[in-house]
Design a protein around this motif. Structure first.
Motif, PDB file in Angstrom:
ATOM      1  N   ALA A 135       0.835  -1.209   0.000  1.00 56.03           N
ATOM      2  CA  ALA A 135       0.000   0.000   0.000  1.00 56.03           C
ATOM      3  C   ALA A 135       0.865   1.252   0.000  1.00 56.03           C
ATOM      4  N   SER A 136       1.934   1.245   0.791  1.00 57.91           N
ATOM      5  CA  SER A 136       2.839   2.384   0.844  1.00 57.91           C
ATOM      6  C   SER A 136       3.509   2.610  -0.507  1.00 57.91           C
ATOM      7  N   ARG A 137       3.960   1.537  -1.119  1.00 53.92           N
ATOM      8  CA  ARG A 137       4.629   1.637  -2.432  1.00 53.92           C
ATOM      9  C   ARG A 137       3.701   2.228  -3.488  1.00 53.92           C
ATOM     10  N   ILE A 138       2.454   1.776  -3.509  1.00 55.66           N
ATOM     11  CA  ILE A 138       1.494   2.277  -4.494  1.00 55.66           C
ATOM     12  C   ILE A 138       1.174   3.747  -4.240  1.00 55.66           C
ATOM     13  N   PHE A 139       0.975   4.099  -2.995  1.00 52.43           N
ATOM     14  CA  PHE A 139       0.631   5.485  -2.654  1.00 52.43           C
ATOM     15  C   PHE A 139       1.767   6.449  -3.015  1.00 52.43           C
ATOM     16  N   HIS A 140       2.999   6.058  -2.718  1.00 52.74           N
ATOM     17  CA  HIS A 140       4.122   6.982  -2.895  1.00 52.74           C
ATOM     18  C   HIS A 140       4.783   6.898  -4.267  1.00 52.74           C
ATOM     19  N   ARG A 141       4.672   5.729  -4.940  1.00 48.00           N
ATOM     20  CA  ARG A 141       5.487   5.548  -6.140  1.00 48.00           C
ATOM     21  C   ARG A 141       4.717   4.985  -7.330  1.00 48.00           C
ATOM     22  N   ASP A 142       4.097   3.845  -7.149  1.00 43.45           N
ATOM     23  CA  ASP A 142       3.490   3.122  -8.275  1.00 43.45           C
ATOM     24  C   ASP A 142       1.994   3.401  -8.344  1.00 43.45           C
ATOM     25  N   ARG A 143       1.654   4.664  -8.572  1.00 42.38           N
ATOM     26  CA  ARG A 143       0.258   5.083  -8.478  1.00 42.38           C
ATOM     27  C   ARG A 143      -0.632   4.505  -9.570  1.00 42.38           C
ATOM     28  N   ALA A 144      -0.041   3.999 -10.630  1.00 40.90           N
ATOM     29  CA  ALA A 144      -0.829   3.342 -11.676  1.00 40.90           C
ATOM     30  C   ALA A 144      -1.519   2.081 -11.152  1.00 40.90           C
ATOM     31  N   GLU A 145      -1.071   1.593  -9.996  1.00 37.04           N
ATOM     32  CA  GLU A 145      -1.665   0.392  -9.396  1.00 37.04           C
ATOM     33  C   GLU A 145      -2.732   0.736  -8.361  1.00 37.04           C
ATOM     34  N   ALA A 146      -3.221   1.961  -8.366  1.00 35.27           N
ATOM     35  CA  ALA A 146      -4.171   2.405  -7.342  1.00 35.27           C
ATOM     36  C   ALA A 146      -5.388   1.506  -7.216  1.00 35.27           C
ATOM     37  N   ALA A 147      -5.835   0.915  -8.302  1.00 35.05           N
ATOM     38  CA  ALA A 147      -7.025   0.053  -8.260  1.00 35.05           C
ATOM     39  C   ALA A 147      -6.850  -1.128  -7.322  1.00 35.05           C
ATOM     40  N   ARG A 148      -5.624  -1.552  -7.094  1.00 34.94           N
ATOM     41  CA  ARG A 148      -5.385  -2.687  -6.198  1.00 34.94           C
ATOM     42  C   ARG A 148      -5.847  -2.387  -4.775  1.00 34.94           C
ATOM     43  N   LEU A 149      -5.782  -1.107  -4.386  1.00 33.44           N
ATOM     44  CA  LEU A 149      -6.197  -0.739  -3.033  1.00 33.44           C
ATOM     45  C   LEU A 149      -7.685  -0.990  -2.833  1.00 33.44           C
ATOM     46  N   LEU A 150      -8.467  -0.822  -3.879  1.00 30.53           N
ATOM     47  CA  LEU A 150      -9.923  -0.975  -3.770  1.00 30.53           C
ATOM     48  C   LEU A 150     -10.337  -2.426  -3.609  1.00 30.53           C
ATOM     49  N   ALA A 151      -9.434  -3.343  -3.927  1.00 30.32           N
ATOM     50  CA  ALA A 151      -9.759  -4.769  -3.844  1.00 30.32           C
ATOM     51  C   ALA A 151      -9.498  -5.358  -2.463  1.00 30.32           C
ATOM     52  N   VAL A 152      -8.922  -4.549  -1.563  1.00 36.85           N
ATOM     53  CA  VAL A 152      -8.569  -5.046  -0.225  1.00 36.85           C
ATOM     54  C   VAL A 152      -9.636  -4.578   0.760  1.00 36.85           C
ATOM     55  N   ASP A 153     -10.535  -5.463   1.113  1.00 32.19           N
ATOM     56  CA  ASP A 153     -11.671  -5.092   1.961  1.00 32.19           C
ATOM     57  C   ASP A 153     -11.238  -4.491   3.285  1.00 32.19           C
ATOM     58  N   GLU A 154     -10.157  -5.000   3.844  1.00 35.77           N
ATOM     59  CA  GLU A 154      -9.753  -4.608   5.191  1.00 35.77           C
ATOM     60  C   GLU A 154      -8.967  -3.296   5.235  1.00 35.77           C
ATOM     61  N   LEU A 155      -8.595  -2.763   4.086  1.00 36.98           N
ATOM     62  CA  LEU A 155      -7.803  -1.534   4.065  1.00 36.98           C
ATOM     63  C   LEU A 155      -8.621  -0.364   4.593  1.00 36.98           C
ATOM     64  N   ALA A 156      -7.973   0.516   5.365  1.00 41.72           N
ATOM     65  CA  ALA A 156      -8.665   1.661   5.955  1.00 41.72           C
ATOM     66  C   ALA A 156      -9.264   2.571   4.874  1.00 41.72           C
ATOM     67  N   PRO A 157     -10.430   3.146   5.150  1.00 38.99           N
ATOM     68  CA  PRO A 157     -11.148   3.958   4.150  1.00 38.99           C
ATOM     69  C   PRO A 157     -10.367   5.115   3.530  1.00 38.99           C
ATOM     70  N   PRO A 158      -9.527   5.862   4.269  1.00 43.66           N
ATOM     71  CA  PRO A 158      -8.849   6.990   3.630  1.00 43.66           C
ATOM     72  C   PRO A 158      -8.007   6.618   2.416  1.00 43.66           C
ATOM     73  N   LEU A 159      -7.319   5.478   2.468  1.00 40.35           N
ATOM     74  CA  LEU A 159      -6.514   5.080   1.320  1.00 40.35           C
ATOM     75  C   LEU A 159      -7.393   4.633   0.155  1.00 40.35           C
ATOM     76  N   LYS A 160      -8.520   4.035   0.457  1.00 35.97           N
ATOM     77  CA  LYS A 160      -9.449   3.686  -0.620  1.00 35.97           C
ATOM     78  C   LYS A 160     -10.020   4.946  -1.262  1.00 35.97           C
ATOM     79  N   GLN A 161     -10.292   5.946  -0.438  1.00 37.43           N
ATOM     80  CA  GLN A 161     -10.790   7.206  -0.971  1.00 37.43           C
ATOM     81  C   GLN A 161      -9.744   7.836  -1.881  1.00 37.43           C
TER      82      GLN A 161
END
Length: 218
Positions: free
Chosen positions: A177-203
């Protein structure tokens, strides 16, 4: 293999600091406390965050960091690094906290936790380290530690074993999650597939993908 264990419980209260000529508040300065410490009402007893919006709440109730990662920073900064240095409440040894799977559950002492998201660093790390570059270095290192939800309240103390009770099969870690947020932002959709991830990162991911409008003021 040495069992993972808690080596320090760290708490702090907000204090004034100077940043670019302005007085701001932070509670990143945390010190170890002795004995058993209660974890109730989504926080460690005796600990309080200056920023109740971005550094507190259900999904950021408790922050955990590995002693091994602190040792990395000691080598990077060329000095001794004490437990609590990055503002963590729980300093853990024998477990790779920064590669914990989002949603995995731990038992530490009498408390059950759930991994919710990585630490997204801000200016406070630079103030704590006395080095303005620390925030950016923390991002690049991909050693974010883990924010935890409190599933079952209780007490913790130095020496408690850290037991992983369950781990989601998706295998998506806080480092991912940290890598996608800070560097590999093209993979942002992966965050939406993780049910347990905190809402702010999904937003953040939804905004990144154009699924919702940016809030005013960014």
């Amino acid at each position: 293999m040495t069992a993972a264990r808690l080596i320090s419980v760290n708490v702090g209260q907000p204090r004034d600091v100077e940043l670019n000529g302005e007085i701001k508040q932070t509670a990143i300065f945390k010190d170890p406390v002795p004995g058993r410490v209660k974890v109730v009402d989504h926080h460690v007893d005796g600990d309080r965050q200056a920023d109740q919006v971005n550094h507190a709440g259900v999904h950021k109730a408790v922050y955990a960091y590995a002693r091994e990662d602190l040792d990395f920073w000691a080598a990077e900064l060329g000095r001794e690094i004490e437990d609590g240095f990055v503002g963590e409440n729980l300093t853990i040894t024998g477990y790779d906290v920064s590669h914990a799977v989002v949603g995995e559950r731990w038992r530490v002492g009498g408390v059950e936790f759930e991994v919710a998201q990585p630490r997204i660093p801000c200016w406070k790390l630079g103030v704590r380290a006395g080095d303005k570059s620390m925030t950016r270095r923390f991002e690049l290192a991909l050693r974010p530690g883990a924010y935890l939800r409190v599933v079952a309240e209780g007490e913790v103390g130095a020496g408690d074993t850290v037991e992983v009770l369950s781990r989601p099969e998706h295998g998506f870690t806080v480092a991912d999650a940290s890598r996608i947020f800070h560097r590999d932002r093209a993979e942002a959709a992966r965050l939406l597939a993780v049910d347990e991830l905190a809402p702010p990162l999904k937003q953040w991911a939804r905004k990144r993908l154009g699924l919702e409008l940016e809030e005013e003021g960014g």
